[in-house]
Design an enzyme around this catalytic site. Sequence first.
Site, PDB file in Angstrom:
ATOM      1  N   LYS A 167       0.828  -1.207   0.000  1.00 52.72           N
ATOM      2  CA  LYS A 167       0.000   0.000   0.000  1.00 52.72           C
ATOM      3  C   LYS A 167       0.873   1.271   0.000  1.00 52.72           C
ATOM      4  O   LYS A 167       2.091   1.194  -0.008  1.00 52.72           O
ATOM      5  CB  LYS A 167      -0.925  -0.025   1.221  1.00 52.72           C
ATOM      6  CG  LYS A 167      -1.886  -1.231   1.209  1.00 52.72           C
ATOM      7  CD  LYS A 167      -2.810  -1.204   0.014  1.00 52.72           C
ATOM      8  CE  LYS A 167      -3.994  -2.148   0.126  1.00 52.72           C
ATOM      9  NZ  LYS A 167      -3.661  -3.577   0.083  1.00 52.72           N
TER      10      LYS A 167
HETATM   11  C1  LIG Z   1      -9.560  -2.999  -1.083  1.00 55.02           C
HETATM   12  C2  LIG Z   1      -8.921  -3.693   0.073  1.00 55.02           C
HETATM   13  N1  LIG Z   1      -9.624  -3.859   1.207  1.00 55.02           N
HETATM   14  C3  LIG Z   1      -9.087  -4.466   2.284  1.00 55.02           C
HETATM   15  C4  LIG Z   1      -7.802  -4.954   2.272  1.00 55.02           C
HETATM   16  C5  LIG Z   1      -7.283  -5.682   3.476  1.00 55.02           C
HETATM   17  O1  LIG Z   1      -6.179  -5.083   4.036  1.00 55.02           O
HETATM   18  P1  LIG Z   1      -5.139  -5.941   4.909  1.00 55.02           P
HETATM   19  O2  LIG Z   1      -4.368  -6.796   3.964  1.00 55.02           O
HETATM   20  O3  LIG Z   1      -4.287  -4.912   5.574  1.00 55.02           O
HETATM   21  O4  LIG Z   1      -5.936  -6.741   5.890  1.00 55.02           O
HETATM   22  C6  LIG Z   1      -7.026  -4.783   1.122  1.00 55.02           C
HETATM   23  C7  LIG Z   1      -5.599  -5.202   1.096  1.00 55.02           C
HETATM   24  O5  LIG Z   1      -5.142  -6.125   0.630  1.00 55.02           O
HETATM   25  C8  LIG Z   1      -7.603  -4.156  -0.012  1.00 55.02           C
HETATM   26  O6  LIG Z   1      -6.913  -4.019  -1.144  1.00 55.02           O
END
Ligand SMILES: Cc1ncc(COP(=O)(O)O)c(C=O)c1O
Length: 369
Positions: A167
């Site tokens: 990210k």
């Molecule tokens: C659109 C979206 N929502 C939620 C997530 C979940 O984030 P995390 O991997 O930090 O749990 C991601 C990341 O991969 C994402 O791209």
Amino acid sequence: MAAVLEVLRSDWLTTGPRVSEFEEAFAVSVGAKEAIAVSNGTAALHASVYALGIEPGDEVIITTMTFAASANCVVYQGGTPIFADVDHDTLLIDPESVEAKITERTKAIIAVDYAGQPCDWNSLKSIANHHGLSLIDDACHALGGNYKNRSVGTLADLNTFSFHPVKHITSGEGGLVTTDDPGLARKMRIFRNHGITTDHRERNEQGSWFYEMVDLGFNYRLTDIQCALGLSQLKKLNGWVKRRQQIAKLYNTEFSETLGITPLGLKKGVSHAYHLYVVRVDSNVLGIDRSELFNALRAEGIGVNVHYVPVHLHPYYKNNFATEAGQCLVAEKAYQEILSLPIFPMMSDEDVQSVVKSIKRISSQVLPR
Ligand SMILES: Cc1ncc(COP(=O)(O)O)c(C=O)c1O
């Protein structure tokens, strides 16, 4: 590294001062009143759905063009995810599709600023107001973006972020929710700490051992080690977003004359944060389809990807929520055509040219079908 080491040498590895420092700095950077740091973006979504009181019997409308976590959070709370289709040009949630899926059980909408481009928030807000629904912006792709001069992080009732290494900024793993509602913020602070009303440091300051668990929560805390890294990364955010935008511009210029490769549409009045740079591959023009181009580029060591398999097509959702192909036709067709090209702040102009050159060479070597 220095910021992390400083924490490692201090008294507080978790629930310490870096957590509130990171939360405050983040809230200021997007212009939100409250920021609640949690262990990852998925926990941020779960905390949001919990704070809204979603429970069995409730429906939540979600874009299907996203990572599974955007929908899973509803299931964690016993709710039913209902998948909405996307706009053809941008692959952002289509407000008309949202409206068509509203029932008397609908409680909330989760929209994703897909690839980093903010959704049509004015339309979503007017639908939400009209039907009395809450709005969650899964802004995991869009930190640093804005919509009609309002920062991502302030566009919905609750706005969620991820600090996974891919990210815009990272804390190793990490997540955060912003909101202007102090009641929702308090609920989420308790939820991330097992449903207990005070944390370790607060009890330490009060000189008290007493605590009460008032609801079922989770351990979704972000450590001081991670928050120190997050704080340091946050300082670099603006420059990194600018570089991502420059890279996207370079690609756009190159592809304006490349038949068969079309960047997704960019709407007026938004600043796109370009977590992803997504193009459509027209196999009729190019002579090879998206999957063949994916394989050829990967064979050259170019880190292309596909975002995403529409969530309603995953076996879990088909088996448990009776979703099926045909429910979101725009997203399903787009899924056959889309390719995410490399984009990251350290990418040089030469790197961009080299990706473009490979695409042009691969397609020129293809015999007409
Ligand atoms: C659109 C979206 N929502 C939620 C997530 C979940 O984030 P995390 O991997 O930090 O749990 C991601 C990341 O991969 C994402 O791209």
